[in-house]
Motif scaffolding. Structure first.
Motif, mmCIF file in Angstrom:
data_model
loop_
_atom_site.group_PDB
_atom_site.id
_atom_site.type_symbol
_atom_site.label_atom_id
_atom_site.label_comp_id
_atom_site.label_asym_id
_atom_site.label_seq_id
_atom_site.Cartn_x
_atom_site.Cartn_y
_atom_site.Cartn_z
ATOM 1 N N VAL A 1 75.333 11.210 -30.957
ATOM 2 C CA VAL A 1 74.081 10.516 -30.651
ATOM 3 C C VAL A 1 73.576 9.768 -31.879
ATOM 4 C CG1 VAL A 1 71.675 10.840 -29.971
ATOM 5 C CG2 VAL A 1 73.482 12.167 -28.851
ATOM 6 N N GLN A 2 73.671 10.392 -33.055
ATOM 7 C CA GLN A 2 73.225 9.735 -34.277
ATOM 8 C C GLN A 2 74.053 8.496 -34.585
ATOM 9 O OE1 GLN A 2 73.350 13.177 -37.022
ATOM 10 N NE2 GLN A 2 71.146 12.899 -37.256
ATOM 11 N N ARG A 3 75.371 8.606 -34.433
ATOM 12 C CA ARG A 3 76.233 7.453 -34.717
ATOM 13 C C ARG A 3 76.039 6.338 -33.688
ATOM 14 N NH1 ARG A 3 79.826 11.702 -35.596
ATOM 15 N NH2 ARG A 3 80.719 11.389 -33.519
ATOM 16 N N LYS A 4 75.877 6.726 -32.422
ATOM 17 C CA LYS A 4 75.816 5.752 -31.345
ATOM 18 C C LYS A 4 74.506 4.972 -31.340
ATOM 19 C CE LYS A 4 76.867 3.867 -27.302
ATOM 20 N NZ LYS A 4 77.940 2.872 -27.133
ATOM 21 N N TYR A 5 73.383 5.669 -31.481
ATOM 22 C CA TYR A 5 72.083 5.046 -31.283
ATOM 23 C C TYR A 5 71.336 4.770 -32.593
ATOM 24 C CZ TYR A 5 72.964 6.453 -26.471
ATOM 25 O OH TYR A 5 73.525 6.610 -25.231
ATOM 26 N N TRP A 6 71.643 5.507 -33.655
ATOM 27 C CA TRP A 6 70.914 5.341 -34.911
ATOM 28 C C TRP A 6 71.800 4.826 -36.039
ATOM 29 C CZ3 TRP A 6 68.971 10.995 -34.120
ATOM 30 C CH2 TRP A 6 68.049 11.014 -33.062
ATOM 31 N N ASP A 7 73.088 4.670 -35.738
ATOM 32 C CA ASP A 7 74.037 4.165 -36.738
ATOM 33 C C ASP A 7 74.036 5.029 -38.002
ATOM 34 O OD1 ASP A 7 76.060 2.400 -37.423
ATOM 35 O OD2 ASP A 7 74.705 1.074 -38.515
ATOM 36 N N VAL A 8 73.982 6.337 -37.792
ATOM 37 C CA VAL A 8 73.986 7.280 -38.913
ATOM 38 C C VAL A 8 75.420 7.689 -39.217
ATOM 39 C CG1 VAL A 8 73.269 9.569 -39.689
ATOM 40 C CG2 VAL A 8 71.690 8.134 -38.377
ATOM 41 N N GLY A 9 75.795 7.653 -40.477
ATOM 42 C CA GLY A 9 77.135 8.051 -40.892
ATOM 43 C C GLY A 9 77.318 7.820 -42.372
ATOM 44 N N LEU A 10 78.393 8.358 -42.916
ATOM 45 C CA LEU A 10 78.650 8.251 -44.349
ATOM 46 C C LEU A 10 78.869 6.786 -44.738
ATOM 47 C CD1 LEU A 10 79.069 9.847 -46.967
ATOM 48 C CD2 LEU A 10 81.516 9.928 -46.435
ATOM 49 N N PHE A 11 78.006 6.290 -45.631
ATOM 50 C CA PHE A 11 78.067 4.925 -46.174
ATOM 51 C C PHE A 11 77.838 3.841 -45.114
ATOM 52 C CE2 PHE A 11 81.070 7.228 -49.089
ATOM 53 C CZ PHE A 11 80.157 7.335 -50.124
ATOM 54 N N ARG A 12 77.375 4.195 -43.920
ATOM 55 C CA ARG A 12 77.116 3.171 -42.904
ATOM 56 C C ARG A 12 75.903 2.316 -43.267
ATOM 57 N NH1 ARG A 12 78.283 4.714 -36.643
ATOM 58 N NH2 ARG A 12 80.473 5.297 -36.874
ATOM 59 N N TYR A 13 75.043 2.843 -44.104
ATOM 60 C CA TYR A 13 73.855 2.080 -44.522
ATOM 61 C C TYR A 13 74.209 1.023 -45.557
ATOM 62 C CZ TYR A 13 68.860 1.381 -45.372
ATOM 63 O OH TYR A 13 67.603 0.852 -45.464
ATOM 64 N N PHE A 14 75.371 1.178 -46.193
ATOM 65 C CA PHE A 14 75.765 0.258 -47.250
ATOM 66 C C PHE A 14 76.418 -0.979 -46.635
ATOM 67 C CE2 PHE A 14 75.108 2.771 -51.107
ATOM 68 C CZ PHE A 14 74.894 4.026 -50.556
ATOM 69 N N CYS A 15 75.580 -1.936 -46.264
ATOM 70 C CA CYS A 15 76.064 -3.184 -45.702
ATOM 71 C C CYS A 15 75.176 -4.325 -46.209
ATOM 72 C CB CYS A 15 76.088 -3.142 -44.172
ATOM 73 S SG CYS A 15 74.535 -2.651 -43.411
ATOM 74 N N LEU A 16 75.634 -5.561 -46.020
ATOM 75 C CA LEU A 16 74.947 -6.719 -46.592
ATOM 76 C C LEU A 16 73.524 -6.871 -46.069
ATOM 77 C CD1 LEU A 16 77.837 -9.365 -46.593
ATOM 78 C CD2 LEU A 16 76.924 -8.053 -48.532
ATOM 79 N N LYS A 17 73.313 -6.570 -44.796
ATOM 80 C CA LYS A 17 71.985 -6.781 -44.228
ATOM 81 C C LYS A 17 70.943 -5.817 -44.798
ATOM 82 C CE LYS A 17 72.679 -3.742 -40.220
ATOM 83 N NZ LYS A 17 72.677 -3.672 -38.735
ATOM 84 N N GLN A 18 71.388 -4.759 -45.485
ATOM 85 C CA GLN A 18 70.460 -3.786 -46.062
ATOM 86 C C GLN A 18 70.109 -4.084 -47.515
ATOM 87 O OE1 GLN A 18 68.957 -1.748 -44.285
ATOM 88 N NE2 GLN A 18 70.219 -1.525 -42.443
ATOM 89 N N ILE A 19 70.641 -5.178 -48.071
ATOM 90 C CA ILE A 19 70.363 -5.516 -49.472
ATOM 91 C C ILE A 19 68.860 -5.634 -49.749
ATOM 92 C CG2 ILE A 19 70.594 -7.346 -51.200
ATOM 93 C CD1 ILE A 19 73.443 -7.753 -50.287
ATOM 94 N N PRO A 20 68.061 -6.287 -48.896
ATOM 95 C CA PRO A 20 66.601 -6.328 -49.170
ATOM 96 C C PRO A 20 65.970 -4.937 -49.256
ATOM 97 C CG PRO A 20 67.199 -7.949 -47.515
ATOM 98 C CD PRO A 20 68.415 -7.105 -47.729
ATOM 99 N N ASN A 21 66.439 -4.011 -48.436
ATOM 100 C CA ASN A 21 65.893 -2.650 -48.494
ATOM 101 C C ASN A 21 66.286 -1.948 -49.789
ATOM 102 O OD1 ASN A 21 64.633 -2.779 -45.972
ATOM 103 N ND2 ASN A 21 66.504 -2.191 -44.899
ATOM 104 N N PHE A 22 67.495 -2.207 -50.274
ATOM 105 C CA PHE A 22 67.908 -1.617 -51.546
ATOM 106 C C PHE A 22 67.092 -2.199 -52.701
ATOM 107 C CE2 PHE A 22 71.819 -0.352 -49.281
ATOM 108 C CZ PHE A 22 71.936 0.943 -49.759
ATOM 109 N N ILE A 23 66.809 -3.489 -52.641
ATOM 110 C CA ILE A 23 65.976 -4.115 -53.681
ATOM 111 C C ILE A 23 64.568 -3.515 -53.650
ATOM 112 C CG2 ILE A 23 64.916 -6.267 -54.429
ATOM 113 C CD1 ILE A 23 67.380 -7.724 -53.380
ATOM 114 N N LEU A 24 64.048 -3.304 -52.445
ATOM 115 C CA LEU A 24 62.720 -2.715 -52.309
ATOM 116 C C LEU A 24 62.683 -1.283 -52.852
ATOM 117 C CD1 LEU A 24 59.872 -3.210 -51.105
ATOM 118 C CD2 LEU A 24 60.708 -2.166 -48.992
ATOM 119 N N ALA A 25 63.793 -0.568 -52.716
ATOM 120 C CA ALA A 25 63.839 0.830 -53.148
ATOM 121 C C ALA A 25 64.294 0.999 -54.586
ATOM 122 C CB ALA A 25 64.784 1.614 -52.232
ATOM 123 N N THR A 26 64.583 -0.108 -55.290
ATOM 124 C CA THR A 26 65.114 -0.024 -56.655
ATOM 125 C C THR A 26 64.233 0.785 -57.607
ATOM 126 O OG1 THR A 26 66.330 -2.102 -56.424
ATOM 127 C CG2 THR A 26 65.845 -1.376 -58.662
#
Length: 223
Positions: free
Chosen positions: A157-182
């Motif tokens: 359920v986490q992988r299917k609907y929330w995209d939860v998984g090891l390193f799944r958050y590390f993608c190009l579209k998340q760069i603004p969030n990483f900058i915000l969390a720096t």
């Protein structure tokens, strides 16, 4: 209730001579953090934290068996409550290296901590098994995770609907969030590095080599 359990926990945990000062700072950081909104709304986070702190409070007061009840309730409230099992396993390993305990007493403590880790994780198994029975018994409404013959459907359920998984958050579209969390990431890394350096220097030096010293330090520091 969360406030009360946090106050009691910080009251009974001793951290050197400045216990009250340090635990007071910890409580202030807990309340004044960006995730405080989750503790001020009708959400499971506050209940989960209350049960978790209550378990640690009882454990520090040597009510070890009683502490299992709130820890199990925490696991039933949120799945990350089972992380207490990891802490219990580390505590059990640390008991093995205590030099001031008889062998039988040491073995019983290690056994208790490992058994307690399993008990704390039981609510997660019960939750997933209940979900499997509810969603996988009907062949008409059968879900994809039912075909894997596993009761651990929550991960699907986490992988299917929330995209939860090891390193799944590390993608190009998340760069603004990483900058915000720096800034927070920088402070976290700096604090972790200072803690590692301080705890390593406080470990007594011996001539047993770097690897044995590192293993003893890891067990001691993570307690």
């Amino acid at each position: 209730l969360l406030d009360l359990t946090l106050i009691l926990t910080q009251r009974y945990i001793e951290i050197g001579d400045n216990s009250l000062y340090i635990t007071g700072k910890i409580a202030a950081i807990f309340y004044l953090n960006p995730a405080t909104i989750f503790f001020c709304t009708c959400y499971t986070e506050a209940v989960f934290a209350m049960f978790t702190f209550a378990g640690y409070c009882l454990y520090t007061r040597e009510y070890s068996n009683t502490a299992l009840l709130p820890w199990m309730a925490a696991s039933y409230t949120r799945s990350n409550g089972c992380l207490v099992s990891v802490w219990l396993i580390i505590q059990g390993i640390a008991q093995y290296f205590q030099k001031d305990c008889p062998s039988i007493q040491k073995f019983s403590r290690v056994l208790w901590h490992f058994a307690a880790a399993i008990i704390v994780g039981i609510p997660i198994l019960l939750h997933d098994r209940t979900g499997y029975e509810l969603h996988c018994q009907d062949n008409v409404m059968r879900q994809p995770y039912c075909d894997k013959n596993s009761i651990f459907f929550y991960g699907y359920v986490q992988r299917k609907y929330w995209d939860v998984g090891l390193f799944r958050y590390f993608c190009l579209k998340q760069i603004p969030n990483f900058i915000l969390a720096t800034p927070i990431l920088f402070c976290s890394v700096l604090g972790a590095w200072n803690w590692i350096r301080t705890s390593w220097n406080e470990q007594p030096h011996n001539h047993s080599g770097v690897l044995p010293r590192f293993f003893k330090w890891a067990i001691w520091a993570l307690q």
